[in-house]
Design an enzyme around this catalytic site. Structure first.
Site, short mmCIF file in Angstrom:
data_model
loop_
_atom_site.label_atom_id
_atom_site.label_comp_id
_atom_site.label_asym_id
_atom_site.label_seq_id
_atom_site.Cartn_x
_atom_site.Cartn_y
_atom_site.Cartn_z
N GLU A 1 50.66 48.83 18.25
CA GLU A 1 51.47 49.33 17.26
C GLU A 1 52.14 50.12 17.91
O GLU A 1 51.95 51.24 18.25
CB GLU A 1 50.65 50.41 15.38
CG GLU A 1 50.02 49.51 15.06
CD GLU A 1 49.28 50.84 14.17
OE1 GLU A 1 49.47 51.79 14.18
OE2 GLU A 1 48.22 50.08 13.40
N HIS B 1 53.01 54.88 14.44
CA HIS B 1 51.83 53.76 13.85
C HIS B 1 53.39 52.98 13.53
O HIS B 1 54.44 52.92 13.11
CB HIS B 1 51.04 54.36 13.19
CG HIS B 1 50.11 54.88 13.29
ND1 HIS B 1 48.74 54.86 13.53
CD2 HIS B 1 50.57 56.17 13.78
CE1 HIS B 1 48.42 55.81 13.85
NE2 HIS B 1 48.47 57.04 13.70
N GLU C 1 54.47 55.60 10.20
CA GLU C 1 55.24 54.23 10.49
C GLU C 1 56.47 53.97 10.39
O GLU C 1 56.95 54.35 9.09
CB GLU C 1 54.06 53.72 8.84
CG GLU C 1 53.05 54.15 8.53
CD GLU C 1 51.54 53.78 9.92
OE1 GLU C 1 51.47 52.62 10.17
OE2 GLU C 1 50.23 54.15 9.33
N HIS D 1 46.69 53.77 18.35
CA HIS D 1 46.57 52.53 18.01
C HIS D 1 47.11 51.08 18.94
O HIS D 1 48.35 50.90 18.73
CB HIS D 1 46.61 51.59 16.91
CG HIS D 1 45.62 52.16 15.63
ND1 HIS D 1 46.47 52.68 14.37
CD2 HIS D 1 44.39 53.22 15.27
CE1 HIS D 1 45.74 53.48 13.73
NE2 HIS D 1 44.30 53.05 13.93
ZN LIG Z 1 47.95 53.08 13.82
#
Ligand SMILES: [Zn+2]
Ligand SMILES: *[C@@H]1O[C@H](CO)[C@@H](O)[C@H](O)[C@H]1NC(C)=O
Ligand SMILES: *[C@@H]1O[C@H](CO)[C@@H](O)[C@H](O)[C@H]1NC(C)=O
Ligand SMILES: *[C@@H]1O[C@H](CO)[C@@H](O)[C@H](O)[C@H]1NC(C)=O
Ligand SMILES: *[C@@H]1O[C@H](CO)[C@@H](O)[C@H](O)[C@H]1NC(C)=O
Length: 454
Positions: free
Chosen positions: A85, A196, A287, A82
């Site tokens: 990110e 992420h 994350e 992404h």
């Molecule tokens: Zn992501």
């Protein structure tokens, strides 16, 4: 050359990497510089191009960085799929810097890691998205690739049901996704994580479900759930605060800082399920920051928070058992099926072209079954120790015996079916899938909001 300049030129390549956001061409320059000054332990290659033609650069690190060595597991980290990110890009560059410096300074942890493992690092899977992202903590400008596609929804999905799967196969896959799929065919990766931002949690497969037997109390449970929970906890507990269940804004707290992907929110076409189901590579989604684009001044502390976790997670590639499967004439065989009792993987684990298998397992006793055409089915029980402490999984080769009754006949060279969707579809099937679709349609708005949060 004056002693001072000599001293400086010696020092230059081993001074620490600056904490800031390097743009795509700076990343390329940095990786080139590292690979030319450390040719014995690093190798730079590209797995393909983005929509606008930017190379997807990977740095491989290890004592044999250019090619696979039998017995040395392949590991990978992927960041920035992404585009907005961005902390993962910084963390992976710092990790490269740390590993190379550690090795050059003869630090034991770096020597052991690079001696036992081949580590592939893709700092940005979505360089186009990065170029168009703004520096906002929350918004999703730059998340998608140049065609406006979410790369973490663009992979083939085993749970999508036969009709949907065929549809997806016919659709054009994004070049960044195709590059990763081809990469997984070239190297037999064993363990992986993709980084992420937007939350602080270690998420593990499955991300999707069709309402079959895998769906247990709202989680989509894989046959290797115990291993995944262990892996996720390794990251969250080695991380400075993830295990405390840090909450970002409105997100719910995560017990131990980990979550089953589906239980957090279902998604179709994700990369971690693809890695696990189709490429027998166990992958987590990490994350690593509440803010998707953290201020530069926070980067050193964020690196410190993640450093040990990133290193410890790589070491987990040495869980379980590894070895080769030999046929009756002592030749290592490709595509032998190596299964562990009680773990009915949708695509059974198979040996690679060197006849090798790698099976991540927690310590315990396991019954293995090895199947190969023209040979007797072999069953053996193995006692598995905790490999990461020794930088090596248990080594065990399987020696097959030819089937007496087929001696002399022409034998098929490899087993035919690759993946068995029946294993998930039989318990769920299209009826449940319908119910699931209706249910989630009602939650549509919630899902859209959620789906942009990581
Ligand atoms: Zn992501
Ligand atoms: C690289 O490896 C070769 C062969 O093992 C060795 O002779 C050489 O000194 C190494 N170079 C560096 C810079 O470590
Ligand atoms: C590297 O690994 C080999 C076995 O693969 C071992 O013999 C050697 O001692 C290791 N070296 C270091 C520095 O760990
Ligand atoms: C595994 O098998 C060994 C040898 O048969 C036995 O001593 C041990 O208790 C078993 N361990 C477990 C966890 O079952
Ligand atoms: C697929 O899995 C199902 C359910 O476990 C099993 O009954 C069937 O025999 C398998 N098919 C193949 C071709 O292995």
């Amino acid at each position: 050359m004056s002693p001072l300049i000599l001293f400086l030129s010696f020092l230059t390549p081993i001074t620490a990497l600056e904490f800031r956001y390097h743009d795509n061409s700076e990343i390329k320059d940095y990786l080139t510089q590292i690979s030319t000054s450390n040719p014995n332990i690093t190798y730079l290659y590209s797995i393909g191009q983005s929509v606008t033609g930017q190379e997807l650069w990977v740095l491989a690190l290890g004592l044999s960085p250019r090619r696979h060595t039998v017995g040395i597991p392949e590991f990978k980290y992927v960041a920035n799929m992404h585009g907005n990110e961005v902390l993962g890009r910084v963390l992976l560059l710092q990790l490269i810097d740390d590993l190379v410096r550690g090795y050059r300074n003869n630090e034991k942890w770096a020597l052991y890691l690079l001696n036992s493992t081949r580590i592939h690092i893709l700092p940005t899977m979505n360089p186009d998205g990065f170029d168009s992202s703004d520096t906002d903590c929350l918004f999703s400008q730059g998340r998608f690739n140049h065609n406006g596609i979410d790369l973490n929804r663009n992979f083939p999905d085993a749970f999508a049901g036969l009709r949907r799967r065929q549809q997806l196969d016919e659709e054009k896959r994004e070049p960044e996704v195709k590059a990763v799929i081809d990469w997984l065919r070239t190297e037999s990766f064993v363990l992986s994580a993709n980084l992420h931002g937007g939350a602080v949690v270690a998420s593990y497969p499955y991300d999707n479900s069709n309402g079959g037997s895998e769906l247990v109390n709202g989680a989509s449970v894989s046959p290797d759930d115990d291993v995944f929970i262990h892996l996720a906890k390794i990251y969250s507990y080695k991380h400075a605060s993830m295990h405390q269940g840090e909450r970002c804004r409105d997100s719910r707290p995560f017990l131990d800082g980990i979550t089953n992907g589906y239980q957090w929110y279902p998604l179709e076409g994700g990369m971690q399920d693809y890695n696990y189901v189709w490429a027998q590579c166990l992958e987590l989604t990490l994350e690593v920051s509440c803010c998707k684009y953290p201020p530069v001044k926070e980067l050193p502390a964020l690196w410190t928070d993640n450093r040990e976790a990133l290193l410890a997670f790589i070491q987990q590639v040495h869980l379980g058992v590894k070895g080769r499967v030999f046929d009756s004439s002592g030749v290592p065989v490709h595509n032998a099926v190596v299964e562990v009792r009680g773990r009915n993987n949708m695509c059974p684990f198979r040996t690679n072209q060197h006849g090798e298998y790698y099976r991540l397992l927690l310590p315990g006793n396991y019954s293995f079954t090895v199947t190969y055409p023209g040979h007797e089915v072999l069953t053996e029980t193995l006692t598995v120790p905790y490999g990461p402490d020794y930088y090596s999984a248990l080594k065990h080769d399987f020696q097959l015996r030819q089937l007496a009754m087929t001696t002399g006949r022409t034998l098929p060279t490899s087993p035919s079916p690759t993946c068995n969707y029946t294993r998930i579809v039989e318990a769920g099937g299209d009826v449940n899938r319908l119910a699931w679709t209706e249910l989630t349609a009602g939650l549509g708005l919630v899902m859209v909001l959620r789906s942009l949060s990581d």
